[in-house]
Design an enzyme around this catalytic site. Structure first.
Site, PDB file in Angstrom:
ATOM      1  N   ARG A   1       0.880  -1.177   0.000  1.00 30.35           N
ATOM      2  CA  ARG A   1       0.000   0.000   0.000  1.00 30.35           C
ATOM      3  C   ARG A   1       0.912   1.219   0.000  1.00 30.35           C
ATOM      4  NH1 ARG A   1      -5.187   1.399   3.665  1.00 30.35           N
ATOM      5  NH2 ARG A   1      -6.018   0.005   2.057  1.00 30.35           N
TER       6      ARG A   1
ATOM      7  N   HIS B   1      -7.513   0.999  -6.215  1.00 31.01           N
ATOM      8  CA  HIS B   1      -7.655   0.080  -5.077  1.00 31.01           C
ATOM      9  C   HIS B   1      -8.349  -1.198  -5.571  1.00 31.01           C
ATOM     10  CE1 HIS B   1      -7.698  -1.352  -1.103  1.00 31.01           C
ATOM     11  NE2 HIS B   1      -8.600  -0.567  -0.537  1.00 31.01           N
TER      12      HIS B   1
ATOM     13  N   GLN C   1     -10.124  -3.958  -3.202  1.00 32.61           N
ATOM     14  CA  GLN C   1     -11.408  -3.529  -2.664  1.00 32.61           C
ATOM     15  C   GLN C   1     -12.534  -3.866  -3.640  1.00 32.61           C
ATOM     16  OE1 GLN C   1     -12.189  -1.981   0.380  1.00 32.61           O
ATOM     17  NE2 GLN C   1     -14.201  -2.612  -0.350  1.00 32.61           N
TER      18      GLN C   1
ATOM     19  N   ASP D   1     -17.625   6.775  -0.709  1.00 33.85           N
ATOM     20  CA  ASP D   1     -16.320   6.655  -0.043  1.00 33.85           C
ATOM     21  C   ASP D   1     -16.073   7.988   0.661  1.00 33.85           C
ATOM     22  OD1 ASP D   1     -13.803   5.817   0.775  1.00 33.85           O
ATOM     23  OD2 ASP D   1     -12.866   6.010  -1.202  1.00 33.85           O
TER      24      ASP D   1
ATOM     25  N   CYS E   1     -16.309   1.223   1.069  1.00 30.99           N
ATOM     26  CA  CYS E   1     -15.116   0.411   1.346  1.00 30.99           C
ATOM     27  C   CYS E   1     -14.695   0.499   2.808  1.00 30.99           C
ATOM     28  CB  CYS E   1     -13.974   0.843   0.436  1.00 30.99           C
ATOM     29  SG  CYS E   1     -13.407   2.532   0.696  1.00 30.99           S
TER      30      CYS E   1
ATOM     31  N   ARG F   1     -13.231  -8.907   1.676  1.00 28.69           N
ATOM     32  CA  ARG F   1     -11.829  -8.584   1.381  1.00 28.69           C
ATOM     33  C   ARG F   1     -10.972  -9.825   1.636  1.00 28.69           C
ATOM     34  NH1 ARG F   1     -10.004  -3.344   1.654  1.00 28.69           N
ATOM     35  NH2 ARG F   1      -8.086  -4.287   0.880  1.00 28.69           N
TER      36      ARG F   1
HETATM   37  N1   CP Z   1     -11.130  -0.380   2.680  1.00 31.38           N
HETATM   38  C1   CP Z   1      -9.839  -0.411   3.076  1.00 31.38           C
HETATM   39  O1   CP Z   1      -8.912  -0.624   2.277  1.00 31.38           O
HETATM   40  O2   CP Z   1      -9.664  -0.217   4.408  1.00 31.38           O
HETATM   41  P1   CP Z   1      -8.280  -0.008   5.182  1.00 31.38           P
HETATM   42  O3   CP Z   1      -7.755   1.343   4.786  1.00 31.38           O
HETATM   43  O4   CP Z   1      -8.650  -0.085   6.621  1.00 31.38           O
HETATM   44  O5   CP Z   1      -7.325  -1.086   4.760  1.00 31.38           O
HETATM   45  N1  NVA Z   2     -10.240   6.651  -0.832  1.00 31.91           N
HETATM   46  C1  NVA Z   2      -9.766   6.193   0.447  1.00 31.91           C
HETATM   47  C2  NVA Z   2      -9.927   4.721   0.569  1.00 31.91           C
HETATM   48  C3  NVA Z   2      -9.477   4.121   1.874  1.00 31.91           C
HETATM   49  C4  NVA Z   2      -9.598   2.639   1.917  1.00 31.91           C
HETATM   50  C5  NVA Z   2      -8.327   6.612   0.648  1.00 31.91           C
HETATM   51  O1  NVA Z   2      -7.523   6.467  -0.288  1.00 31.91           O
HETATM   52  O2  NVA Z   2      -8.009   7.110   1.720  1.00 31.91           O
END
Ligand code: CP
Ligand code: NVA
Length: 308
Positions: free
Chosen positions: A107, A134, A137, A225, A266, A294
């Site tokens: 990530r 992502h 997700q 989101d 998400c 997930r």
């Molecule tokens: N939805 C998601 O990716 O959550 P986290 O940021 O908690 O991993």
């Molecule tokens: N759009 C959000 C998703 C988190 C899972 C972010 O990137 O912070």
């Protein structure tokens, strides 16, 4: 080498295979304690590195638990604590990690980091979120929709709010799984034109509608989101909230969609901002199934990467 970097760069039939495999694996361990091993142990003897340059609850825990259920081991690494955060190149890091581990999930911020990692690694690399996409997700989202309502092909999905990284992967999925996507949000936060173009080229109808109530007419699924993503500056918060307020998913908006429309997010969510608690905890919401999936979807992704 099979990396899982994005939905639009992964073959359609392979994506379908992963969703179906995820469902089979979920069914096979229904009702068991979370820490109990799966009957099959395809990752026995395998080590997986989980690298986080941003915070995470779901991605971190679901990958970790998923690997363990399949018999493998994990190491969770914070980008800041690695030499990665102190100037060692991504490519050198990837080559070193490839000598220790069998797979890398990362990530990160800029997606170039993910691509450099995949380019240099001798082991599969999985995208656990970048500023731009992502995909894990959205694999879980497709699985969740189909679990509740059957094939997603031909359905109308409405994305309400910011055309962000998660929205981008939803657009990729629209093209690959054959559903239509309506984006409703302010023009300043439209999804990238390139991604809209990709979905249209793949045969999906992609619509941009500024009026949220018009957008959700006939919707099978409404998705929201956060209004401020991890890569957005905190100083932009007030401006973004002001632009996005008309796109809050609340009971009035849900009532304008199809009677059996589902709601997804998400997570993490900001209750009473992008979505109300009434919707999150209401009958249309499948957010916790989505979070659970997930785990199952990523187990299928990991097995696909390793050819197991
Ligand atoms: N939805 C998601 O990716 O959550 P986290 O940021 O908690 O991993
Ligand atoms: N759009 C959000 C998703 C988190 C899972 C972010 O990137 O912070």
């Amino acid at each position: 080498m099979k990396h899982f970097l994005d939905i639009h760069t992964t073959d359609q039939s392979e994506l379908r295979g992963m969703i179906d495999h995820a469902r089979t694996m979920k069914d096979a361990r229904a009702g068991r304690p979370k820490g109990e091993a799966d009957d099959e142990q395809p990752l026995a003897g395998r080590m997986v590195a989980l690298i986080f340059e941003k915070p995470s609850t779901r991605t971190r825990v679901s990958f970790d638990v998923g690997v363990r259920q399949m018999g493998g081991q994990t190491m969770v690494l914070s980008g800041n604590d690695m030499q990665l955060g102190h100037g060692e190149t991504i490519s050198d890091t990837a080559r070193v990690l490839s000598r220790y581990v069998d797979m890398i999930m990362i990530r990160t911020f800029d997606e170039s980091v993910l691509h450099e990692m995949a380019e240099a690694a001798d082991v599969p690399v999985i995208n656990g979120l970048t500023d731009r996409t992502h995909p894990c997700q959205i694999m879980a989202d497709v699985m969740t929709y189909e679990e509740h309502r059957g094939p997603i092909k031909g359905k109308k999905v409405v994305w309400a709010g910011d055309g962000n990284n998660v929205c981008a992967s939803m657009l990729h999925a629209a093209g690959q799984f054959g559903f239509d996507l309506t984006f409703t949000g302010p023009a300043q936060l439209d999804p990238e034109a390139e991604f809209i173009g990709l979905a249209r080229k793949a045969g999906s109808t992609v619509t941009v509608e500024r009026d949220a109530f018009k957008a959700v007419e006939g919707a099978d699924l409404i998705v929201a989101d956060t209004w401020v993503s991890m890569h957005d500056s905190q100083s932009s918060k007030e401006r973004r909230h002001n632009m996005l307020r008309p796109y809050q998913v609340n009971e009035r908006l849900m009532a304008a969609a199809k009677p059996d429309a589902l709601f997804m997010h998400c997570l993490p969510a900001h209750r009473e901002e992008e979505v109300t608690s009434a919707v999150m905890d209401g009958p249309a919401s499948v957010i916790f199934d989505e979070a659970e999936n997930r785990l199952h979807a990523q187990k299928a992704v990991m097995r696909w990467c390793l050819g197991l």
